[in-house]
Design a protein around this motif. Sequence first.
Motif, PDB file in Angstrom:
ATOM      1  N   SER A 192       0.821  -1.213   0.000  1.00 37.48           N
ATOM      2  CA  SER A 192       0.000   0.000   0.000  1.00 37.48           C
ATOM      3  C   SER A 192       0.853   1.260   0.000  1.00 37.48           C
ATOM      4  CB  SER A 192      -0.932  -0.005   1.217  1.00 37.48           C
ATOM      5  OG  SER A 192      -0.164  -0.092   2.409  1.00 37.48           O
ATOM      6  N   ASP A 193       2.137   1.124   0.349  1.00 33.51           N
ATOM      7  CA  ASP A 193       3.047   2.267   0.391  1.00 33.51           C
ATOM      8  C   ASP A 193       3.728   2.512  -0.945  1.00 33.51           C
ATOM      9  OD1 ASP A 193       4.315   4.381   1.776  1.00 33.51           O
ATOM     10  OD2 ASP A 193       6.115   3.156   2.035  1.00 33.51           O
ATOM     11  N   GLY A 194       3.600   1.569  -1.892  1.00 31.50           N
ATOM     12  CA  GLY A 194       4.232   1.759  -3.192  1.00 31.50           C
ATOM     13  C   GLY A 194       4.835   0.478  -3.727  1.00 31.50           C
ATOM     14  N   ASN A 195       5.823   0.647  -4.610  1.00 30.74           N
ATOM     15  CA  ASN A 195       6.480  -0.476  -5.276  1.00 30.74           C
ATOM     16  C   ASN A 195       7.979  -0.383  -5.030  1.00 30.74           C
ATOM     17  OD1 ASN A 195       3.905  -0.982  -6.514  1.00 30.74           O
ATOM     18  ND2 ASN A 195       4.389   0.564  -8.053  1.00 30.74           N
ATOM     19  N   PHE A 196       8.597  -1.505  -4.698  1.00 29.35           N
ATOM     20  CA  PHE A 196      10.025  -1.541  -4.394  1.00 29.35           C
ATOM     21  C   PHE A 196      10.683  -2.648  -5.212  1.00 29.35           C
ATOM     22  CE2 PHE A 196       7.564  -0.129  -0.800  1.00 29.35           C
ATOM     23  CZ  PHE A 196       8.205   1.036  -0.401  1.00 29.35           C
ATOM     24  N   TRP A 197      11.881  -2.376  -5.730  1.00 28.04           N
ATOM     25  CA  TRP A 197      12.618  -3.392  -6.493  1.00 28.04           C
ATOM     26  C   TRP A 197      13.816  -3.848  -5.667  1.00 28.04           C
ATOM     27  CZ3 TRP A 197      17.711  -2.439  -7.376  1.00 28.04           C
ATOM     28  CH2 TRP A 197      18.135  -1.100  -7.323  1.00 28.04           C
ATOM     29  N   PHE A 198      14.324  -5.044  -5.971  1.00 26.99           N
ATOM     30  CA  PHE A 198      15.493  -5.555  -5.255  1.00 26.99           C
ATOM     31  C   PHE A 198      16.192  -6.603  -6.117  1.00 26.99           C
ATOM     32  CE2 PHE A 198      11.808  -8.077  -4.045  1.00 26.99           C
ATOM     33  CZ  PHE A 198      12.246  -9.387  -4.211  1.00 26.99           C
ATOM     34  N   ASN A 199      17.490  -6.768  -5.872  1.00 30.40           N
ATOM     35  CA  ASN A 199      18.214  -7.861  -6.531  1.00 30.40           C
ATOM     36  C   ASN A 199      19.545  -8.119  -5.849  1.00 30.40           C
ATOM     37  OD1 ASN A 199      19.458  -5.424  -8.094  1.00 30.40           O
ATOM     38  ND2 ASN A 199      20.708  -7.161  -8.779  1.00 30.40           N
ATOM     39  N   VAL A 200      20.020  -9.336  -6.035  1.00 28.84           N
ATOM     40  CA  VAL A 200      21.385  -9.747  -5.698  1.00 28.84           C
ATOM     41  C   VAL A 200      21.823 -10.660  -6.840  1.00 28.84           C
ATOM     42  CG1 VAL A 200      22.896 -10.950  -4.066  1.00 28.84           C
ATOM     43  CG2 VAL A 200      20.917  -9.664  -3.203  1.00 28.84           C
ATOM     44  N   GLY A 201      22.988 -10.390  -7.436  1.00 28.26           N
ATOM     45  CA  GLY A 201      23.430 -11.198  -8.571  1.00 28.26           C
ATOM     46  C   GLY A 201      23.061 -10.563  -9.892  1.00 28.26           C
ATOM     47  N   ASP A 202      22.916 -11.393 -10.939  1.00 26.79           N
ATOM     48  CA  ASP A 202      22.702 -10.856 -12.286  1.00 26.79           C
ATOM     49  C   ASP A 202      21.336 -11.169 -12.876  1.00 26.79           C
ATOM     50  OD1 ASP A 202      23.149 -13.540 -12.645  1.00 26.79           O
ATOM     51  OD2 ASP A 202      24.730 -13.328 -14.150  1.00 26.79           O
ATOM     52  N   SER A 203      20.410 -11.707 -12.079  1.00 23.96           N
ATOM     53  CA  SER A 203      19.023 -11.744 -12.554  1.00 23.96           C
ATOM     54  C   SER A 203      18.504 -10.302 -12.567  1.00 23.96           C
ATOM     55  CB  SER A 203      18.162 -12.623 -11.642  1.00 23.96           C
ATOM     56  OG  SER A 203      18.532 -13.980 -11.786  1.00 23.96           O
ATOM     57  N   ARG A 204      17.516 -10.033 -13.383  1.00 24.86           N
ATOM     58  CA  ARG A 204      17.148  -8.632 -13.631  1.00 24.86           C
ATOM     59  C   ARG A 204      15.676  -8.327 -13.375  1.00 24.86           C
ATOM     60  NH1 ARG A 204      20.507  -6.958 -19.149  1.00 24.86           N
ATOM     61  NH2 ARG A 204      22.577  -6.975 -18.148  1.00 24.86           N
ATOM     62  N   THR A 205      15.454  -7.068 -12.974  1.00 22.87           N
ATOM     63  CA  THR A 205      14.114  -6.476 -12.905  1.00 22.87           C
ATOM     64  C   THR A 205      14.106  -5.247 -13.806  1.00 22.87           C
ATOM     65  OG1 THR A 205      13.750  -7.207 -10.636  1.00 22.87           O
ATOM     66  CG2 THR A 205      12.374  -5.402 -11.431  1.00 22.87           C
ATOM     67  N   TYR A 206      13.171  -5.229 -14.760  1.00 20.88           N
ATOM     68  CA  TYR A 206      12.964  -4.075 -15.621  1.00 20.88           C
ATOM     69  C   TYR A 206      11.587  -3.480 -15.332  1.00 20.88           C
ATOM     70  CZ  TYR A 206      16.474  -6.299 -18.791  1.00 20.88           C
ATOM     71  OH  TYR A 206      17.574  -6.881 -19.335  1.00 20.88           O
ATOM     72  N   ARG A 207      11.472  -2.168 -15.457  1.00 23.50           N
ATOM     73  CA  ARG A 207      10.151  -1.542 -15.500  1.00 23.50           C
ATOM     74  C   ARG A 207       9.761  -1.378 -16.957  1.00 23.50           C
ATOM     75  NH1 ARG A 207      10.573   4.022 -14.292  1.00 23.50           N
ATOM     76  NH2 ARG A 207      10.747   3.588 -12.068  1.00 23.50           N
ATOM     77  N   LEU A 208       8.517  -1.720 -17.275  1.00 26.19           N
ATOM     78  CA  LEU A 208       8.000  -1.551 -18.630  1.00 26.19           C
ATOM     79  C   LEU A 208       7.344  -0.172 -18.710  1.00 26.19           C
ATOM     80  CD1 LEU A 208       7.566  -2.921 -21.386  1.00 26.19           C
ATOM     81  CD2 LEU A 208       5.444  -3.867 -20.463  1.00 26.19           C
ATOM     82  N   GLU A 209       7.939   0.712 -19.498  1.00 21.85           N
ATOM     83  CA  GLU A 209       7.442   2.084 -19.661  1.00 21.85           C
ATOM     84  C   GLU A 209       6.939   2.231 -21.092  1.00 21.85           C
ATOM     85  OE1 GLU A 209      10.978   4.295 -18.766  1.00 21.85           O
ATOM     86  OE2 GLU A 209      10.656   4.177 -16.603  1.00 21.85           O
ATOM     87  N   GLY A 210       5.622   2.074 -21.290  1.00 22.70           N
ATOM     88  CA  GLY A 210       5.098   2.062 -22.649  1.00 22.70           C
ATOM     89  C   GLY A 210       5.683   0.876 -23.389  1.00 22.70           C
ATOM     90  N   ARG A 211       6.428   1.141 -24.457  1.00 25.90           N
ATOM     91  CA  ARG A 211       7.079   0.061 -25.225  1.00 25.90           C
ATOM     92  C   ARG A 211       8.481  -0.243 -24.714  1.00 25.90           C
ATOM     93  NH1 ARG A 211       5.423  -1.273 -30.816  1.00 25.90           N
ATOM     94  NH2 ARG A 211       7.557  -2.032 -31.015  1.00 25.90           N
ATOM     95  N   HIS A 212       8.971   0.543 -23.766  1.00 17.33           N
ATOM     96  CA  HIS A 212      10.387   0.465 -23.414  1.00 17.33           C
ATOM     97  C   HIS A 212      10.622  -0.225 -22.071  1.00 17.33           C
ATOM     98  CE1 HIS A 212      11.255   2.961 -26.855  1.00 17.33           C
ATOM     99  NE2 HIS A 212      10.375   3.850 -26.433  1.00 17.33           N
ATOM    100  N   LEU A 213      11.729  -0.959 -21.993  1.00 14.31           N
ATOM    101  CA  LEU A 213      12.159  -1.586 -20.746  1.00 14.31           C
ATOM    102  C   LEU A 213      13.280  -0.758 -20.140  1.00 14.31           C
ATOM    103  CD1 LEU A 213      12.345  -5.348 -21.832  1.00 14.31           C
ATOM    104  CD2 LEU A 213      10.687  -4.355 -20.231  1.00 14.31           C
TER     105      LEU A 213
END
Length: 253
Positions: free
Chosen positions: A126-147
Amino acid sequence: MGVAGGEVIVTALTHRGAIRPANEDSVVMGALTVASANMTSPVRCVLPVSEPVILAVADGIGGQAAGEIASEHAVHRMAEMGPRLNGPEEIAQLLSNIDEEIKDHALQHTEFSGMGTTVAGVLLNSDGNFWFNVGDSRTYRLEGRHLRQLSEDDSPALPPSEDGRPVTTNFITQSLGGSSGGSMVPHVGRDEAADPSAWLMCSDGLSDLVLPEEMERMIAEAGSDEAAVHALWQAAMEAGGKDNISILLARRR
């Protein structure tokens, strides 16, 4: 009618690839985990964000069963603790705890020495969205057509190849567990994008073989998220499928 916090629609696939004998990747979607699977069709689920929801991919390291055990432990712990996570400090603490637990397991079972796992994902609450990672797996945000890549690769920078293809390495500088020296420091941040938001999470079985602009085109041209995830998996397989492939496509609304 939506519940407080809205909902997130998640489409997922995890597969051993074309060469590896087993799948050491695992995924978590809220309370749901998938490990050691060999899916050729994506699954889709709708999760209410009335309580915090964690979504992530984990890529096991260590060969034999060790990587599989590490990634499965990581996603089970994230599924268990996800509803209690409120922000970056709690995400970082959970990842540190998982790191210690995997290291302890490897100490007690010498055949699993060096076992570890990458992780990349998002926490929605409810407070928002948070990203996290360790290593080389990836998180992208999809902005329209773009990652736009949110995660920070824990791998050495390499000069680009002459043909413009990405240069990849299996070497990573840190993981959950693993045998790298020093302390593990997770990457955690708030995603400041306005809702509704969408993310792509993947193991390097996808991102090492398929360029971001190719992924963007496949997602944009697909008639559905299921078709998009299937097309991404197929592209990685056609590019050699040299590693396990895990893909999560999530849309919060």
